[in-house]
Design a protein around this motif. Structure first.
Motif, PDB file in Angstrom:
ATOM      1  N   ASP A 151       0.799  -1.309  -0.053  1.00 33.77           N
ATOM      2  CA  ASP A 151      -0.083  -0.028  -0.072  1.00 33.77           C
ATOM      3  C   ASP A 151       0.933   1.337   0.086  1.00 33.77           C
ATOM      4  OD1 ASP A 151      -2.386  -1.508   0.096  1.00 33.77           O
ATOM      5  OD2 ASP A 151      -2.541  -1.417   2.298  1.00 33.77           O
ATOM      6  N   LEU A 152       1.973   1.277   0.608  1.00 31.88           N
ATOM      7  CA  LEU A 152       2.702   2.370   0.972  1.00 31.88           C
ATOM      8  C   LEU A 152       3.437   2.520  -0.572  1.00 31.88           C
ATOM      9  CD1 LEU A 152       4.424   2.315   4.359  1.00 31.88           C
ATOM     10  CD2 LEU A 152       2.867   3.811   3.722  1.00 31.88           C
ATOM     11  N   VAL A 153       4.052   1.519  -1.034  1.00 34.94           N
ATOM     12  CA  VAL A 153       4.600   1.631  -2.269  1.00 34.94           C
ATOM     13  C   VAL A 153       3.775   1.989  -3.409  1.00 34.94           C
ATOM     14  CG1 VAL A 153       5.980   0.276  -4.239  1.00 34.94           C
ATOM     15  CG2 VAL A 153       6.184  -0.126  -2.021  1.00 34.94           C
ATOM     16  N   SER A 154       2.381   1.676  -3.525  1.00 34.50           N
ATOM     17  CA  SER A 154       1.466   2.113  -4.541  1.00 34.50           C
ATOM     18  C   SER A 154       1.215   3.624  -4.057  1.00 34.50           C
ATOM     19  CB  SER A 154       0.161   1.435  -4.333  1.00 34.50           C
ATOM     20  OG  SER A 154       0.423   0.207  -4.599  1.00 34.50           O
ATOM     21  N   GLU A 155       1.245   4.132  -2.987  1.00 40.25           N
ATOM     22  CA  GLU A 155       0.910   5.475  -2.521  1.00 40.25           C
ATOM     23  C   GLU A 155       2.346   6.264  -3.255  1.00 40.25           C
ATOM     24  OE1 GLU A 155      -0.089   8.498   1.038  1.00 40.25           O
ATOM     25  OE2 GLU A 155      -0.040   6.388   1.423  1.00 40.25           O
ATOM     26  N   LEU A 156       3.309   5.957  -2.654  1.00 35.36           N
ATOM     27  CA  LEU A 156       4.530   6.733  -3.325  1.00 35.36           C
ATOM     28  C   LEU A 156       4.652   6.460  -4.849  1.00 35.36           C
ATOM     29  CD1 LEU A 156       7.205   8.058  -2.757  1.00 35.36           C
ATOM     30  CD2 LEU A 156       8.073   5.830  -2.392  1.00 35.36           C
ATOM     31  N   LEU A 157       4.243   5.493  -5.669  1.00 34.08           N
ATOM     32  CA  LEU A 157       4.070   5.589  -6.857  1.00 34.08           C
ATOM     33  C   LEU A 157       3.212   6.466  -7.645  1.00 34.08           C
ATOM     34  CD1 LEU A 157       4.567   1.690  -7.659  1.00 34.08           C
ATOM     35  CD2 LEU A 157       6.473   3.539  -8.060  1.00 34.08           C
ATOM     36  N   GLY A 158       2.087   6.583  -6.820  1.00 32.43           N
ATOM     37  CA  GLY A 158       1.077   7.794  -7.237  1.00 32.43           C
ATOM     38  C   GLY A 158       1.641   9.183  -6.842  1.00 32.43           C
TER      39      GLY A 158
END
Length: 157
Positions: free
Chosen positions: A62-69
């Protein structure tokens, strides 16, 4: 330390920087996104350090997805995009899918075009080597130790 990072108010920080001049809501929003990218990167990094101490493996998808966004959003503001090499690098160490990796390679290419900074070449080389190693050994949660064996990591951590 992780609680302090988690509780950091990105909007308050971004707003406080703009007191000396009139800023548009878009400028404040972009600064908030920059701050959030560093906050998420620091959380990812900090959790990996804590994992090493506790011998746990924390899922951070979830954190990785948020960072990618956030990285994707910051691509539109070249001045701020030039500030996020470290966040791109940390996201790269955590990404698992080829789509995520391809996205980050594109970001590194854009970063290179915008800055001609040699650290982006080093970051790309480290990530390429890390992804090859990770695909073979699946040691993703130990990157805080393992990237040192690849060399050049001192430039980014």
């Amino acid at each position: 330390m992780l609680s302090l990072i988690q509780n950091f108010d990105c909007y308050a920080w971004a707003s406080s920087l703009q007191h000396s001049r009139q800023s548009s809501p878009k400028e404040i929003s972009n600064l908030c996104s920059l701050s959030q990218a560093y906050k998420i990167g620091a959380l990812i990094y900090g959790r990996r350090v804590l994992d090493a101490l506790t011998e746990d493996v924390t899922l951070q998808d979830d954190l990785v997805s948020e960072l990618l966004g956030l990285i994707d959003a910051l691509k539109e503001d070249e001045a701020l995009f030039k500030c996020i090499l470290w966040a791109i690098f940390v996201a790269g160490l955590e990404c698992r899918t080829h789509a995520q990796r391809d996205f980050l390679v594109g970001c590194l290419e854009k970063f290179w075009v915008a800055t001609s900074c040699l650290n982006v070449v080093n970051a790309a080389n480290i990530l390429r080597d890390w992804w090859q190693q990770e695909d073979k050994l699946e040691v993703s949660s130990r990157w805080i130790f393992d990237i040192g064996r690849l060399g050049r990591d001192w430039l980014l951590i």
